[in-house]
Design a protein around this motif. Structure first.
Motif, mmCIF file in Angstrom:
data_model
loop_
_atom_site.group_PDB
_atom_site.id
_atom_site.type_symbol
_atom_site.label_atom_id
_atom_site.label_comp_id
_atom_site.label_asym_id
_atom_site.label_seq_id
_atom_site.Cartn_x
_atom_site.Cartn_y
_atom_site.Cartn_z
ATOM 1 N N ALA A 16 0.686 -1.236 -0.004
ATOM 2 C CA ALA A 16 -0.044 -0.014 -0.052
ATOM 3 C C ALA A 16 0.902 1.106 0.013
ATOM 4 C CB ALA A 16 -1.125 0.010 1.197
ATOM 5 N N TYR A 17 1.960 1.083 0.693
ATOM 6 C CA TYR A 17 2.691 2.306 0.966
ATOM 7 C C TYR A 17 3.362 2.546 -0.614
ATOM 8 C CZ TYR A 17 6.973 5.001 1.875
ATOM 9 O OH TYR A 17 8.087 6.121 1.916
ATOM 10 N N GLU A 18 3.935 1.722 -1.268
ATOM 11 C CA GLU A 18 4.353 1.694 -2.417
ATOM 12 C C GLU A 18 3.462 2.348 -3.633
ATOM 13 O OE1 GLU A 18 7.595 1.550 -3.314
ATOM 14 O OE2 GLU A 18 8.209 0.705 -1.228
ATOM 15 N N LEU A 19 2.324 1.811 -3.524
ATOM 16 C CA LEU A 19 1.199 2.317 -4.540
ATOM 17 C C LEU A 19 0.988 3.846 -4.028
ATOM 18 C CD1 LEU A 19 -1.080 -0.723 -4.483
ATOM 19 C CD2 LEU A 19 0.307 0.124 -6.300
ATOM 20 N N THR A 20 0.776 4.346 -2.863
ATOM 21 C CA THR A 20 0.615 5.553 -2.640
ATOM 22 C C THR A 20 1.538 6.738 -2.719
ATOM 23 O OG1 THR A 20 0.988 5.336 -0.294
ATOM 24 C CG2 THR A 20 -1.245 4.998 -0.964
ATOM 25 N N GLN A 21 2.854 6.211 -3.149
ATOM 26 C CA GLN A 21 4.032 7.266 -3.153
ATOM 27 C C GLN A 21 3.780 8.060 -4.461
ATOM 28 O OE1 GLN A 21 6.106 7.912 -0.547
ATOM 29 N NE2 GLN A 21 4.618 6.472 -0.025
ATOM 30 N N LEU A 52 -5.730 -3.443 10.004
ATOM 31 C CA LEU A 52 -5.555 -2.647 10.802
ATOM 32 C C LEU A 52 -6.752 -2.073 11.343
ATOM 33 C CD1 LEU A 52 -3.364 -0.137 8.379
ATOM 34 C CD2 LEU A 52 -2.629 -1.878 10.132
ATOM 35 N N ASP A 53 -7.773 -2.836 11.818
ATOM 36 C CA ASP A 53 -8.901 -2.641 12.464
ATOM 37 C C ASP A 53 -8.919 -3.593 13.721
ATOM 38 O OD1 ASP A 53 -11.417 -2.331 13.576
ATOM 39 O OD2 ASP A 53 -12.510 -3.429 11.918
ATOM 40 N N HIS A 132 4.278 3.891 8.967
ATOM 41 C CA HIS A 132 4.876 2.656 8.549
ATOM 42 C C HIS A 132 6.262 2.989 8.204
ATOM 43 C CE1 HIS A 132 5.621 -0.942 6.201
ATOM 44 N NE2 HIS A 132 5.925 -0.040 5.006
ATOM 45 N N LYS A 133 6.720 4.146 7.343
ATOM 46 C CA LYS A 133 8.089 4.396 7.179
ATOM 47 C C LYS A 133 8.615 5.442 8.296
ATOM 48 C CE LYS A 133 8.751 2.057 3.492
ATOM 49 N NZ LYS A 133 9.949 0.787 3.769
ATOM 50 N N TYR A 149 3.002 15.193 2.615
ATOM 51 C CA TYR A 149 3.778 14.169 3.332
ATOM 52 C C TYR A 149 2.940 12.781 2.786
ATOM 53 C CZ TYR A 149 6.043 11.125 6.901
ATOM 54 O OH TYR A 149 6.595 10.105 7.248
ATOM 55 N N ARG A 150 3.596 11.713 2.545
ATOM 56 C CA ARG A 150 2.980 10.785 1.965
ATOM 57 C C ARG A 150 3.574 9.325 2.741
ATOM 58 N NH1 ARG A 150 0.532 12.162 -2.890
ATOM 59 N NH2 ARG A 150 0.085 9.900 -3.556
ATOM 60 N N ASP A 151 2.762 8.716 3.591
ATOM 61 C CA ASP A 151 3.268 7.478 4.393
ATOM 62 C C ASP A 151 1.880 7.159 4.775
ATOM 63 O OD1 ASP A 151 4.219 5.851 5.655
ATOM 64 O OD2 ASP A 151 5.755 7.187 6.816
ATOM 65 N N ILE A 152 1.738 5.992 5.550
ATOM 66 C CA ILE A 152 0.378 5.379 5.918
ATOM 67 C C ILE A 152 0.658 5.249 7.564
ATOM 68 C CG2 ILE A 152 -0.903 3.307 6.094
ATOM 69 C CD1 ILE A 152 -0.012 2.910 3.056
ATOM 70 N N ILE A 153 -0.589 5.560 8.264
ATOM 71 C CA ILE A 153 -0.801 5.497 9.732
ATOM 72 C C ILE A 153 -1.132 4.109 9.986
ATOM 73 C CG2 ILE A 153 -1.951 6.201 11.810
ATOM 74 C CD1 ILE A 153 -1.985 9.215 10.490
#
Length: 251
Positions: A16-21, A52-53, A132-133, A149-153
């Protein structure tokens, strides 16, 4: 209206992180805030399948997954046992039950909305987020991150070093966005207040004998819901009421 060309449901947070970059892609959870935008994206990256739930407890904290709904947090007996009714008080006024069943904790925080009841409450409690990062960061630190800023909580971490938390807000109508939101938390390291919906993102300050000084340093503004002077006066009243409840000692 928001539109997507593609829809992807990744199986891991890393995927998911890679896709959202890519700037043309966007992470989606409950879709309740992002759908208000008028924008076209290439790919919607659905985070629902990442596990993540959850609401988990250990000796030092509660850890709440980013995809946990606001409703699940609102009615959690374990959170109420530990922190009192502050989550019910803060989340119960957000639109309606159907909305809170879909709105996620991660989306409510990552958007850093000025009207956010969630951000205001958690900021006073000294909560942290796990990126994540980017690792573990305080909400106070995260509020200063650039908007692009692009990351995932992945989760929110709420400490247990809390004696009492009181949340109050002023609304023009029961389910409207708050005109002013206020939370005061008595922690082992002191008493902290946060004031949001000014209409800017919540800011926190340490409360001492001259707590009015903290409010005078905050920036207030005007919009269709209320004016600057009104907001400043209401904020002072709400902080004082929260402090009176804190001193009363009941959760």
């Amino acid at each position: 209206m928001i539109r997507f060309k593609e829809y992807v449901c990744p199986k891991t947070v890393e995927e998911a992180y890679e896709l959202t970059q890519k700037k043309s892609n966007v992470a989606v959870g409950g879709m309740l805030w992002i759908k208000m935008k008028k924008k076209r994206y290439n790919t919607a990256v659905d985070l629902r399948g990442l596990g993540l739930d959850y609401i988990r407890e250990d000796e030092e904290s509660f850890k709440i997954g980013a995809m946990t709904s606001l409703r699940d947090i609102e009615i959690s007996p374990n959170l109420e046992k530990e922190y009192g009714t502050c989550f019910k008080d803060a989340l119960g006024g957000i639109v309606g039950v159907q909305f809170r069943n879909s709105a996620t904790l991660g989306g409510s925080i990552f958007g850093r909305f000025g009207f956010s009841d969630v951000y205001t409450l958690l900021l006073s409690m000294g909560a942290k987020i796990r990126l994540h990062k980017g690792g573990v960061r305080s909400l106070d630190e995260f509020r200063g991150f650039p908007r692009n800023y692009r990351d995932i909580i992945t989760e929110v971490i709420i400490p247990k070093n809390i004696e009492n938390t009181v949340y109050l807000s002023q609304r023009n109508s029961a389910t409207d966005f708050p005109v002013v939101a206020c939370s005061v938390c008595k922690r082992k390291d002191g008493i902290f207040a946060s004031v949001g919906a000014r209409p800017y993102l919540a800011e926190s300050f340490r409360v001492d004998d001259e707590w009015e000084t903290g409010i005078t340093k905050l920036r207030f503004g005007s919009n269709i819901r209320a004016g600057e002077q009104y907001r400043r006066k209401v904020a002072s009243v709400l902080v004082k009421r929260c402090l009176n409840k804190i001193e009363g000692g009941s959760k």
